[in-house]
Design a protein around this motif. Structure first.
Motif, short mmCIF file in Angstrom:
data_model
loop_
_atom_site.label_atom_id
_atom_site.label_comp_id
_atom_site.label_asym_id
_atom_site.label_seq_id
_atom_site.Cartn_x
_atom_site.Cartn_y
_atom_site.Cartn_z
N VAL A 1 1.05 -1.03 -0.13
CA VAL A 1 -0.02 0.14 -0.01
C VAL A 1 0.85 1.32 0.00
CG1 VAL A 1 -0.22 0.17 2.41
CG2 VAL A 1 -2.03 1.08 1.00
N SER A 2 2.01 1.18 0.69
CA SER A 2 3.02 2.38 0.69
C SER A 2 3.28 2.67 -0.55
CB SER A 2 4.09 1.96 1.84
OG SER A 2 3.49 2.02 2.90
N GLY A 3 3.81 1.50 -1.36
CA GLY A 3 4.44 2.05 -2.73
C GLY A 3 3.38 1.80 -4.00
N ASN A 4 2.12 1.36 -3.71
CA ASN A 4 0.97 1.41 -5.02
C ASN A 4 -0.10 1.96 -4.78
OD1 ASN A 4 3.06 -0.51 -5.82
ND2 ASN A 4 1.47 -2.30 -5.93
N GLY A 5 -0.31 2.69 -3.35
CA GLY A 5 -1.48 2.97 -2.93
C GLY A 5 -2.55 2.18 -2.72
N TYR A 6 -3.68 2.64 -2.17
CA TYR A 6 -4.97 1.54 -2.20
C TYR A 6 -5.42 0.84 -3.36
CZ TYR A 6 -5.71 2.50 2.71
OH TYR A 6 -5.38 2.61 4.30
N PHE A 7 -5.70 -0.28 -3.22
CA PHE A 7 -6.16 -1.15 -4.50
C PHE A 7 -5.06 -0.91 -5.72
CE2 PHE A 7 -9.82 0.10 -2.03
CZ PHE A 7 -10.28 -1.34 -1.47
N SER B 1 3.76 8.26 -10.51
CA SER B 1 3.22 8.18 -8.89
C SER B 1 4.50 8.04 -7.69
CB SER B 1 2.15 7.38 -8.53
OG SER B 1 1.02 7.69 -9.51
N ARG B 2 5.10 6.83 -8.06
CA ARG B 2 6.19 6.80 -6.95
C ARG B 2 7.28 7.62 -6.90
NH1 ARG B 2 4.40 1.24 -7.92
NH2 ARG B 2 5.68 0.93 -9.68
N HIS B 3 7.41 8.20 -8.19
CA HIS B 3 8.47 9.20 -8.21
C HIS B 3 8.18 10.43 -7.77
CE1 HIS B 3 12.04 11.46 -9.99
NE2 HIS B 3 11.30 12.31 -10.25
N ALA B 4 7.06 10.84 -7.89
CA ALA B 4 6.32 11.90 -7.15
C ALA B 4 6.34 11.94 -5.60
CB ALA B 4 4.87 12.32 -7.73
N ALA B 5 6.07 10.69 -5.15
CA ALA B 5 6.15 10.48 -3.72
C ALA B 5 7.54 10.54 -3.34
CB ALA B 5 5.29 9.04 -3.46
N ARG B 6 8.40 10.03 -3.86
CA ARG B 6 9.81 10.00 -3.65
C ARG B 6 10.29 11.50 -3.62
NH1 ARG B 6 10.76 5.31 -7.50
NH2 ARG B 6 10.10 3.41 -6.30
N PHE C 1 9.06 1.41 3.94
CA PHE C 1 7.85 0.72 3.42
C PHE C 1 7.56 0.80 1.97
CE2 PHE C 1 6.92 0.41 8.14
CZ PHE C 1 6.94 -0.90 8.03
N ALA C 2 7.85 2.01 1.56
CA ALA C 2 7.34 2.13 0.00
C ALA C 2 8.47 1.68 -0.91
CB ALA C 2 7.00 3.51 -0.24
#
Length: 349
Positions: free
Chosen positions: A165-171, A179-184, A246-247
């Motif tokens: 869920v930390s790396g992919n989001g819910y569902f 999306s992961r790059h923006a979160a990083r 976790f991500a």
């Protein structure tokens, strides 16, 4: 001995014994002195069938964990298991700074350090230790079972896969590189702006248009049902960057190689149900939707089980859903206690 929910030449032998004693003394000296609350302050009543005491033990990372040890007063006292419930590293009464930090490896070690502690107790059979993990700790329990063969039986209840869920989001709604790059990038900025900022616990006050699972969290963590002053989810939550690791991890990679018994238990109506079903499928078959890896089928699939509880939401399997009354004032309890006892009795032989 209780089940748990949880020489060569003489000179070498003597030296080994001396070193072991010296190391034990050093370990005791290095353990941090925690100021533990001695009065009973849980949200549930203390059973008169068990003896309860606070204990501490150390992890290999040098952190001292606080725990509650429950021992049956006789063979029939609350099903006869010795039970240890611990506060994870950096939370509750356990040590670790900064507070409200989580890590896949450190939290997996928390479980294994608890097994270390229980294995040394005189009234515990070290070959009969099982573990229970709830919510995010359900996924960590599976990771611990994959790593530590001393764990003979594992229950993952209403589990979250926190790495997924930390790396992919819910569902898996954010399962893409962009999306992961923006979160990083956001995390990188946060580390410089304010590394101690808190993410906040369960939303309070509760919005009228909140999703049902958010309402369920509020009903548990914010009301007298489950609120506790030392609970992060009841208060200011976790550090924003405190769960960053976790991500970038996937800690269920080797659960298809768990040979010991596992019961994955989830609520029929739980928003998190897909975590448990996918983890079970991958554990047995070596592949599952949402897992970008394919491994071999489990060598011991016969002792793996998926149990879906009819009518249960995510939080119902925290405490059974005690706030909802049915019939003539009897509390609803959706946790299959007999099933859990049978599972551990069967697999901790």
């Amino acid at each position: 001995m209780k089940k748990v929910l949880l020489a060569t030449i003489l000179m070498v032998g003597v030296l080994a014994a001396c070193n072991q004693k010296d190391n034990q003394t050093k370990t005791e000296e290095n353990m941090q002195k925690l100021e533990l609350t001695q009065e009973w302050d849980k949200v549930f009543p203390l059973s008169d069938k068990v003896n309860h005491r606070k204990v501490t033990f150390e992890t290999q990372y040098g952190l001292t964990l606080a725990a509650d040890l429950y021992e049956p007063k006789d063979a029939q006292g609350e099903r006869g298991f010795v039970a240890l419930a611990f506060d994870p590293s950096y939370t509750g009464e356990s040590s670790g700074e900064p507070r409200r930090t989580a890590s896949p490896d450190i939290n997996t070690e928390d479980f294994m350090a608890a097994v270390d502690f229980l294995s040394k107790q005189e009234n515990v059979d070290a070959d009969k230790i099982g573990i229970i993990g709830i919510c995010g700790w359900g996924g960590i329990a599976l990771n611990a079972a994959a790593a530590d063969t001393r764990i003979k039986a594992t229950v993952a209840s209403t589990m979250y896969d926190m790495t997924r869920v930390s790396g992919n989001g819910y569902f898996d709604s954010e399962d893409k590189e962009e999306s992961r790059h923006a979160a990083r990038e956001a995390m990188a900025k946060q580390r410089l702006a304010d590394p101690m900022a808190m993410a906040g616990g369960v939303v309070n006050p509760l919005p009228n248009d909140a999703p049902q699972f958010v309402k369920d969290y509020y009903d548990y963590y914010i009301t007298p049902r489950g609120y506790h002053k030392r609970s992060g989810n009841s208060n200011d939550g976790w550090r924003v960057i405190g769960t960053q690791a976790f991500a970038n991890s996937r800690f269920l990679y080797y659960i298809n190689e768990i040979r010991s018994a596992v019961l994955v238990m989830h609520g029929e109506k739980a928003h998190s149900r897909y975590f448990g079903e996918a983890a079970y499928q991958y554990m047995v078959e070596g592949k599952a939707e949402g897992y970008n890896v394919v491994g071999k089928p489990n060598p011991n699939p016969e002792n793996k089980e998926l149990l879906i509880i009819p009518g249960a939401s995510h939080c119902d399997l925290y405490d059974g859903g005690y706030t909802e009354l049915v019939g003539k004032g009897e509390p609803k309890n959706l946790i299959p206690w007999d099933k859990l006892a049978d599972f551990f009795n069967k697999n901790l032989k």
